[in-house]
Design a protein around this motif. Sequence first.
Motif, PDB file in Angstrom:
ATOM      1  N   LYS A 102     -11.761  -3.824  -0.351  1.00 37.76           N
ATOM      2  CA  LYS A 102     -11.206  -4.205   0.626  1.00 37.76           C
ATOM      3  C   LYS A 102     -11.070  -2.986   1.469  1.00 37.76           C
ATOM      4  CE  LYS A 102      -7.531  -7.141   2.300  1.00 37.76           C
ATOM      5  NZ  LYS A 102      -8.184  -8.061   3.242  1.00 37.76           N
ATOM      6  N   LYS A 103      -9.818  -2.306   1.686  1.00 37.15           N
ATOM      7  CA  LYS A 103      -9.535  -1.426   2.406  1.00 37.15           C
ATOM      8  C   LYS A 103     -10.257  -0.087   2.107  1.00 37.15           C
ATOM      9  CE  LYS A 103      -7.125  -3.403   5.280  1.00 37.15           C
ATOM     10  NZ  LYS A 103      -5.946  -4.334   5.016  1.00 37.15           N
TER      11      LYS A 103
ATOM     12  N   PHE B 134      -6.701   3.791   7.441  1.00 35.16           N
ATOM     13  CA  PHE B 134      -7.998   3.227   6.865  1.00 35.16           C
ATOM     14  C   PHE B 134      -9.244   4.054   7.225  1.00 35.16           C
ATOM     15  CE2 PHE B 134      -5.201  -0.630   7.587  1.00 35.16           C
ATOM     16  CZ  PHE B 134      -4.768  -0.648   6.160  1.00 35.16           C
TER      17      PHE B 134
ATOM     18  N   SER C 197      -1.510  -3.513  10.084  1.00 30.27           N
ATOM     19  CA  SER C 197      -1.073  -4.488   9.181  1.00 30.27           C
ATOM     20  C   SER C 197       0.053  -5.291   9.475  1.00 30.27           C
ATOM     21  CB  SER C 197      -0.959  -3.737   7.792  1.00 30.27           C
ATOM     22  OG  SER C 197      -1.865  -2.809   7.676  1.00 30.27           O
TER      23      SER C 197
ATOM     24  N   HIS D 279     -10.802  -2.489  11.302  1.00 32.08           N
ATOM     25  CA  HIS D 279      -9.723  -3.234  10.878  1.00 32.08           C
ATOM     26  C   HIS D 279      -9.412  -4.482  11.844  1.00 32.08           C
ATOM     27  CE1 HIS D 279      -5.237  -3.419   9.183  1.00 32.08           C
ATOM     28  NE2 HIS D 279      -5.811  -4.190   8.655  1.00 32.08           N
TER      29      HIS D 279
ATOM     30  N   ARG E  94       2.197 -12.228  -0.817  1.00 31.17           N
ATOM     31  CA  ARG E  94       0.680 -12.533  -0.194  1.00 31.17           C
ATOM     32  C   ARG E  94       0.093 -13.849  -0.805  1.00 31.17           C
ATOM     33  NH1 ARG E  94      -1.868  -8.796   3.731  1.00 31.17           N
ATOM     34  NH2 ARG E  94       0.117  -7.290   4.212  1.00 31.17           N
TER      35      ARG E  94
ATOM     36  N   ARG F 211       0.672  -1.108   0.273  1.00 31.01           N
ATOM     37  CA  ARG F 211      -0.099   0.098   0.046  1.00 31.01           C
ATOM     38  C   ARG F 211       1.000   1.263  -0.087  1.00 31.01           C
ATOM     39  NH1 ARG F 211      -1.792   0.820   4.217  1.00 31.01           N
ATOM     40  NH2 ARG F 211      -1.154  -0.984   5.517  1.00 31.01           N
TER      41      ARG F 211
ATOM     42  N   PHE G  95      -6.507 -12.341   1.865  1.00 25.72           N
ATOM     43  CA  PHE G  95      -5.242 -11.779   1.242  1.00 25.72           C
ATOM     44  C   PHE G  95      -4.300 -11.746   2.477  1.00 25.72           C
ATOM     45  CE2 PHE G  95      -3.064  -7.962  -0.407  1.00 25.72           C
ATOM     46  CZ  PHE G  95      -2.539  -8.473  -1.690  1.00 25.72           C
TER      47      PHE G  95
ATOM     48  N   TYR H 271      -1.298  -3.541  -6.941  1.00 23.12           N
ATOM     49  CA  TYR H 271      -1.252  -4.042  -5.523  1.00 23.12           C
ATOM     50  C   TYR H 271      -2.615  -4.261  -4.746  1.00 23.12           C
ATOM     51  CZ  TYR H 271      -0.073  -5.285  -0.883  1.00 23.12           C
ATOM     52  OH  TYR H 271      -0.232  -5.768   0.292  1.00 23.12           O
ATOM     53  N   GLY H 272      -2.878  -5.385  -3.964  1.00 23.01           N
ATOM     54  CA  GLY H 272      -3.962  -5.573  -3.086  1.00 23.01           C
ATOM     55  C   GLY H 272      -4.545  -4.372  -2.703  1.00 23.01           C
ATOM     56  N   GLY H 273      -4.321  -3.815  -1.623  1.00 20.13           N
ATOM     57  CA  GLY H 273      -5.410  -2.593  -0.955  1.00 20.13           C
ATOM     58  C   GLY H 273      -5.205  -1.369  -1.981  1.00 20.13           C
TER      59      GLY H 273
ATOM     60  N   ASP I 133      -9.582  -9.825   8.677  1.00 20.82           N
ATOM     61  CA  ASP I 133      -8.941  -8.480   8.456  1.00 20.82           C
ATOM     62  C   ASP I 133     -10.008  -7.330   8.683  1.00 20.82           C
ATOM     63  OD1 ASP I 133      -6.547  -7.139   7.366  1.00 20.82           O
ATOM     64  OD2 ASP I 133      -7.840  -6.533   5.764  1.00 20.82           O
TER      65      ASP I 133
ATOM     66  N   ALA J  23       3.841  -3.967   4.902  1.00 26.38           N
ATOM     67  CA  ALA J  23       2.548  -4.026   4.272  1.00 26.38           C
ATOM     68  C   ALA J  23       2.324  -2.656   3.598  1.00 26.38           C
ATOM     69  CB  ALA J  23       1.315  -4.136   5.412  1.00 26.38           C
TER      70      ALA J  23
HETATM   71  C1  SPV Z   1      -3.157  -4.659   4.820  1.00 31.94           C
HETATM   72  O1  SPV Z   1      -2.058  -3.907   4.594  1.00 31.94           O
HETATM   73  O2  SPV Z   1      -3.411  -4.257   6.216  1.00 31.94           O
HETATM   74  C2  SPV Z   1      -3.629  -5.492   4.313  1.00 31.94           C
HETATM   75  C3  SPV Z   1      -3.238  -5.755   2.837  1.00 31.94           C
HETATM   76  O3  SPV Z   1      -4.277  -6.529   4.652  1.00 31.94           O
HETATM   77  S1  SPV Z   1      -4.053  -4.785   1.768  1.00 31.94           S
HETATM   78  O4  SPV Z   1      -5.122  -5.420   1.348  1.00 31.94           O
HETATM   79  O5  SPV Z   1      -2.932  -4.219   0.927  1.00 31.94           O
HETATM   80  O6  SPV Z   1      -4.404  -3.721   2.725  1.00 31.94           O
END
Ligand code: SPV
Length: 589
Positions: free
Chosen positions: A206-207, A447, A249, A227, A367, A70, A300, A198-200, A278, A429
């Motif tokens: 998600k976030k 977040f 994280s 969270h 991940r 992130r 994730f 990337y993920g978040g 999460d 993270a």
């Molecule tokens: C975090 O960074 O808190 C995660 C991974 O759970 S992410 O989806 O990138 O936020």
Amino acid sequence: MTSKLATLNAWVQEVAALTQPSHIHWCDGSAEENASLTQLMLDRGDLIALNADTHPDCYLHRSHPSDVARVEHLTFVCTKHQEDAGPNNNWMHPTEAHAEIDALFAGCMKGRTLYVIPYCMGPIDSPIARCGVEITDSPYVVANMRLMTRMGSAALARIERESQFVRGLHSTGDLDPTRRFIMHFPEELTIKSIGSGYGGNALLGKKCHALRIGSWQARKEGWLAEHMLIVGIENPQGETHYVAAAFPSACGKTNLAMLIPPDGYRQAGWKVWTVGDDICWMSPGDDGRLWAINPEAGYFGVAPGTGAKTNANALAMLNREAIFTNVAVTADQQPWWEGLDDRVPAKDWKGNDFVPGNGPAAHPNSRFTVSARRCPSYTERAEDARGVPISAIVFGGRRESLVPLVFESRDWTHGVLVGASMASETTAAATGAVGVVRRDSMAMKPFCGYNFGDYFAHWLSFDKPGAKLPKIFHVNWFRKGADGKFLWPGFGDNLRVLEWMLKRCEDRADAVETPIGHLPKKADLNVEGLRISDHALDQLLQIDEQGWAHEFEAITEYLDEFGGRTPPALRAEAARIAALLLQRNDQAA
Ligand code: SPV
Ligand code: GTP
Ligand code: MN
């Protein structure tokens, strides 16, 4: 295809006009759709098939080396008034933010397919669940969203019924970090993210949705978007208590959510059920208790450190239908990371030949993505539309000194202060320095979609007549001894600490009163079968009153950062404890 919902069609058309894709694909979430997207990614080299004998239907994705975490410095909350975003967020005025990011979106999908992903955060029939639509040009995002959310036709049907959804626009853009932004417009229930896969940053359910936009909606509607993991602890009498825990994280949520009880506990009949790892959405029920759902449908999770001794449940779910991102591989194409086992990998996370001594083989923030149903400790309660009732809330961080293994807050107001004043060492993270202690209120620093002062007030507001609120605790699995090693064994043995907490919830255990809260008596912590020295236990349960007096000076300064938005009750609570500590230090002197 189009939708029955005119506002949704209009938005898709508007985005297509801006981004100019060559195709538009509405995702239905089917297995056939997933198979064809997987083939496309294999053909393009976005995915690499892993060993089909040991890891059937498992794939590796290597992201751009500059796009592995992130990016908090590029993440913005764009409210009309800066005060509403608060000093805890980067802020830009919505008009300026839209203009800046739309310029980057202009024509960015030329030659690409635009995917429309309808998704539901939470069980599809849950009143606590909320829906969104993500538009993306990344098939990797589609594949991950399919595992992480209830994605496709059923979600679209709910969206059409409710005619309300959070809008998320995403493009991987050109992956240039100077043209990367993750922007949130809570007043418009809109997210725009460009330049990262990337993920978040990219899986917008998600976030971005479930926490930043979700926390904004939660405040308006009287619930909490947190969270937190959600775990069910079943005692030998067959009673299950649900615990929600907020750790920053890479500070142990997935591991606690899936913990395997120590031998003695297992033999006695203790069981652990994973509801979420999460994110937790909690809402007061008719009975005054807080009821929680996991808005996600998959995990994730952090790969490094996941091994047979630490998290066997996680390992067991990773041998089929999983996507791995930025892990290393062995010579026979099995996924590998530090902490898995003693094998030596052949390729590192960038795909280069692995050279021992030249940094880790797997990226520290590598991940796995996998459906929650694959976890051995999965419980059908994760699908319960009402959610699960929460008996205890736990806050925790990575603190090598000062903070004891566990303490309990006196009441809700004190508990909110404990959450608000949490601090933790930064991890891989997010991009930036690792191991630096920073305040991370309720593990929500990156977040919370609005001013932390208002957020603390929102937390306090749940304490009203008729409420049967959970007890609030704080834990620290990461305290180190003089030798630099962790004092507490952690992982499965954390159940020993949870047992004390649940006993406290039922008035079945004693505690020692200290200025910072209630601690277990050494004798009340079950350490049977554990090889831990008396000295280590003493250190874990000891309160350094001078150190805490300094900590409270810092906490008071921190609360002042939110100015008039900080609730007076929280300041008063901090002042009460600070005074108590000073008085005790004076007596000691
Ligand atoms: C975090 O960074 O808190 C995660 C991974 O759970 S992410 O989806 O990138 O936020
Ligand atoms: P995010 O997905 O980033 O939100 O992380 P998380 O909070 O789910 O963290 P996770 O459970 O994945 O743990 C992160 C790292 O901490 C892993 O390398 C774990 O092995 C390690 N870890 C987790 N629990 C413990 C513990 O009790 N003790 C110690 N020493 N390490 C732990
Ligand atoms: Mn997380």
